[in-house]
Design a protein around this motif. Structure first.
Motif, short mmCIF file in Angstrom:
data_model
loop_
_atom_site.label_atom_id
_atom_site.label_comp_id
_atom_site.label_asym_id
_atom_site.label_seq_id
_atom_site.Cartn_x
_atom_site.Cartn_y
_atom_site.Cartn_z
N GLU A 6 1.55 12.00 -3.80
CA GLU A 6 2.08 10.73 -3.32
C GLU A 6 3.11 10.94 -2.19
O GLU A 6 4.01 11.76 -2.30
CB GLU A 6 2.74 10.00 -4.50
CG GLU A 6 3.45 8.72 -4.15
CD GLU A 6 4.40 8.29 -5.25
OE1 GLU A 6 4.80 7.12 -5.23
OE2 GLU A 6 4.75 9.12 -6.12
N GLU A 7 2.91 10.17 -1.11
CA GLU A 7 3.84 10.08 0.03
C GLU A 7 3.99 11.37 0.83
O GLU A 7 4.81 11.44 1.74
CB GLU A 7 5.23 9.59 -0.42
CG GLU A 7 5.21 8.16 -0.91
CD GLU A 7 6.59 7.63 -1.23
OE1 GLU A 7 7.58 8.34 -0.98
OE2 GLU A 7 6.68 6.49 -1.73
N VAL A 34 -0.33 8.87 1.25
CA VAL A 34 -0.90 7.95 0.27
C VAL A 34 0.23 7.38 -0.57
O VAL A 34 0.99 8.14 -1.20
CB VAL A 34 -1.92 8.67 -0.64
CG1 VAL A 34 -2.57 7.68 -1.59
CG2 VAL A 34 -2.97 9.38 0.20
N SER A 35 0.36 6.07 -0.56
CA SER A 35 1.46 5.44 -1.29
C SER A 35 1.02 4.98 -2.68
O SER A 35 1.56 4.02 -3.23
CB SER A 35 1.99 4.23 -0.50
OG SER A 35 0.96 3.29 -0.27
N TYR A 36 0.03 5.64 -3.25
CA TYR A 36 -0.47 5.32 -4.58
C TYR A 36 -0.24 6.49 -5.52
O TYR A 36 -0.04 7.63 -5.10
CB TYR A 36 -1.98 5.04 -4.55
CG TYR A 36 -2.39 3.84 -3.74
CD1 TYR A 36 -2.38 2.56 -4.29
CD2 TYR A 36 -2.83 3.98 -2.43
CE1 TYR A 36 -2.78 1.46 -3.56
CE2 TYR A 36 -3.22 2.89 -1.68
CZ TYR A 36 -3.20 1.63 -2.25
OH TYR A 36 -3.59 0.54 -1.52
N ILE A 120 1.00 -4.55 -8.56
CA ILE A 120 1.09 -3.22 -7.94
C ILE A 120 0.05 -2.27 -8.51
O ILE A 120 -0.18 -1.20 -7.96
CB ILE A 120 2.49 -2.61 -8.10
CG1 ILE A 120 2.71 -2.13 -9.53
CG2 ILE A 120 3.57 -3.55 -7.67
CD1 ILE A 120 3.87 -1.19 -9.67
N SER A 122 -3.91 -1.68 -9.66
CA SER A 122 -5.27 -2.20 -9.54
C SER A 122 -6.21 -1.30 -10.32
O SER A 122 -6.03 -0.09 -10.38
CB SER A 122 -5.70 -2.27 -8.08
OG SER A 122 -5.52 -1.03 -7.44
N LEU A 293 -5.16 2.70 -9.75
CA LEU A 293 -4.14 3.12 -8.80
C LEU A 293 -2.93 2.20 -8.90
O LEU A 293 -3.06 0.99 -9.08
CB LEU A 293 -4.69 3.07 -7.37
CG LEU A 293 -5.84 4.03 -7.05
CD1 LEU A 293 -6.45 3.68 -5.70
CD2 LEU A 293 -5.35 5.47 -7.07
N LYS A 295 0.38 1.18 -6.70
CA LYS A 295 1.12 1.28 -5.45
C LYS A 295 2.61 1.15 -5.77
O LYS A 295 3.00 0.41 -6.67
CB LYS A 295 0.69 0.15 -4.50
CG LYS A 295 1.28 0.26 -3.11
CD LYS A 295 0.76 -0.84 -2.20
CE LYS A 295 1.33 -0.69 -0.80
NZ LYS A 295 0.85 -1.76 0.10
N ASP A 296 3.46 1.87 -5.03
CA ASP A 296 4.91 1.86 -5.29
C ASP A 296 5.19 2.27 -6.73
O ASP A 296 5.69 1.49 -7.55
CB ASP A 296 5.49 0.46 -5.02
CG ASP A 296 5.28 0.01 -3.59
OD1 ASP A 296 5.28 0.86 -2.70
OD2 ASP A 296 5.11 -1.21 -3.38
#
Length: 578
Positions: A6-7, A34-36, A120, A122, A293, A295-296
């Protein structure tokens, strides 16, 4: 298996194909991150991709090298494709293999909690195994999800098998009963105490189901997956199941494989065997669009810490979003630092989802002080309006005009890259350069509204994720009680490194309130009345003001009994020993 962090900033050429179906090609530039956090299946590569949290990153310990490394040893670029190149140690590979399950479960628990921002996270359906091509690599998570999906999709099969297995169980075989057992004659009638029914001693269909349901029971206990009771077999558990995990499971399944011919039974056998084999070669469909996934992920981490440390309902009508728009992560009431029995205070916390070793920013520290000031004012407003807070917290004492200590803290995640240990369940002082912060307006005034303390703690990321993912209310409550006690004890110890604490009560003939009023400037911020007996006071003196403190103690002892009393200790016991 493909691994992304991540990131982390990758060169686009390295991961362009890996991100197929997740990030549009038009959005991929020279470098991409990738922000997941989570899991998805890449149809183009026919392989699964895990995006792991950035807390696995640790800066290199080589002088002058600031490269972020996975486990402090491997460049993230080197572990993108573990099929082509695998520099990981076996322990690290095994860790990633199982860690993905915990991350999956944590996201599922988060998404299922209606109070969370579920936008956030999914999720798409995880397909069950098919009869198609082999994947390049299979994962432990795939197998666990497939085992659960098989139960969901084949309830009719289990019902049919169980009905056939148990048909005739209660029908007595009189020929065998008369031939093999003794009867008791009662009123000229034979009575057989142990009749023989038609149950077979061994049934291989039943044995496969026993193994299957034992696996479901194990992953339910271990990872917190929902457990459903479809049948009442005597399951394989405890040390016996451990022998299956150590190799006997594969051996026994190999021995009974030739007994199964139907597609469903063979599919179930494959899944069970894959579980004990840690699932390297299970057949799956090539057309899949499954993913989970978040996010954040820092939002998920905040939810994890709040669930395990905070209170579901904030005290005294407070809201996480404060009047000035700032949002506090964690807020709860607990026994105060001065005396645990009769005094409570607010505890304020903020979760910091950083890479290992990342220092706090000046902005984060300042914001946390602002949270504390807002909470103090909220408590004052309740009393100013003539009310009483339901929590019983009273931060300000009207006689001394002193303020109770508010423990204000940061919690950040850490991982021991060497042990990768899930069992360390404590919360401890961070090893970062700055782990304590203090802001004051006037020196040597601990019980002052403008004296704000901030402590920084680390928590084992692996432990809290696994505890949250299991979603066991009793386990979470037990850890919450323990960690709150540990947290309070450690802060008390830290304060006593910097301050001397005393308990004081007026000598005979001395009016304590009048004395405090006439010597207000001498004692302001140094004394506070936290005890049930309001005539007994706590005195705190900063050890850095030796001469000043000696003069004050000499003066106070002329009018008060003043004796040392550690934080959390009974004031009456200390005074009796004077």
């Amino acid at each position: 298996m493909r691994i992304l962090i991540e990131e982390y900033q990758y060169k686009a050429a390295l991961i362009k194909d890996v991100l197929y179906g997740i990030i549009p090609v038009s959005q991929i530039e020279e470098r991409v991150s990738v922000s997941y956090v989570g899991y998805f299946y890449n149809n183009k590569l026919q392989d699964c991709v895990f995006v792991l949290p950035k807390v696995l990153l640790k800066a290199s310990e080589e002088p002058g090298n600031k490269q972020d490394l996975v486990f402090g040893r491997h460049k993230p670029e080197d572990i993108i494709n573990l099929t082509e190149k695998n520099p990981l140690r076996q322990s690290e590979l095994d860790f990633i293999y199982k860690f993905a399950v915990w991350i999956y479960r944590a996201i599922v628990v988060y998404k299922n909690d209606k109070k969370n921002d579920t936008a956030i996270a999914s999720k798409a359906h995880i397909a069950e195994p098919g009869r198609g091509k082999h994947k390049l690599w299979n994962t432990y998570l795939d197998v666990l999800l497939s085992l659960l999906q098989f139960r969901h999709d084949n309830r009719h099969l289990f019902f049919y098998v169980l009905r056939n297995l148990h048909s005739g169980f209660n029908k007595i075989n009189w020929t065998r009963t008369i031939a093999s057992t003794s009867a008791i004659i009662e009123e000229d009638c034979p009575v057989y105490l142990h009749p023989v029914n038609k149950r077979k001693v061994a049934n291989l269909n039943e044995e496969l189901l026993v193994i299957y349901y034992s696996i479901l029971n194990y992953i339910g206990d271990t990872y917190g997956f929902p457990k459903e009771t479809d049948c009442h077999f005597q399951l394989i558990t405890g040390k016996q199941f451990e022998t299956y995990l150590r190799g006997y499971g594969k051996v026994r399944l190999s021995q009974i494989k030739h007994k199964y011919f139907s597609d469903k039974n063979l599919r179930l056998w494959e899944l069970c065997y894959a579980f004990f084999n840690e699932a390297r070669e299970i057949r799956v469909s090539t057309e899949r669009k499954d993913f989970l996934l978040a996010k954040d992920f820092y939002v998920v981490f905040e939810a994890i810490i709040d669930e395990l440390i905070g209170d579901k309902e904030l005290p005294d009508g407070m809201r996480k979003r404060q009047e000035d728009g700032k949002v506090v992560d964690h807020l709860f009431t607990a026994p105060s630092l001065i005396y645990n029995k009769h005094s409570r205070t607010y505890y304020l916390g903020d979760s910091k989802y950083y890479k290992i070793g990342h220092e706090l920013s000046a902005e984060s520290i300042y914001k946390q002080y602002t949270y504390a000031r807002n909470v103090i004012q909220w408590n004052l407003d309740i009393f100013n309006d003539g009310g009483q807070p339901p929590s019983g917290v009273r931060l300000r004492d009207d006689v001394t005009e002193g303020y109770n200590i508010i423990p204000n803290f940061f919690v950040s995640a850490t991982i021991d890259s060497d042990s990768l240990d899930y069992s360390d369940d404590g919360i401890a002082q961070t090893d970062r350069a700055n782990n304590k912060h203090k802001q004051t307006q006037f020196p040597n005034r601990l019980f002052d509204r403008d004296t704000l303390l901030l402590f920084h703690y680390d928590v084992n990321f692996l432990y809290v994720v696994s505890l949250y993912a299991r979603n066991n209310a009793a386990q979470k409550a037990k850890w919450k009680r323990r960690v709150r006690e540990l947290f309070r004890d450690e802060i008390q110890e830290w304060l006593q490194e910097d301050y001397d604490f005393y308990v004081m009560s007026a000598r005979k003939g001395v009016n304590a309130k009048e004395y405090i009023k006439s010597h207000f400037q001498d004692v302001l911020g140094k004394i506070f009345a936290p005890y049930a007996d309001r005539s007994v006071y706590s005195l705190a003196l900063d050890k850095g003001f030796g001469e000043e403190n000696e003069r004050l103690l000499k003066e106070l002892r002329r009018h008060f009994h003043v004796v040392p009393c550690e934080l959390g200790k009974s004031p009456l016991s200390a005074l009796r020993l004077k």
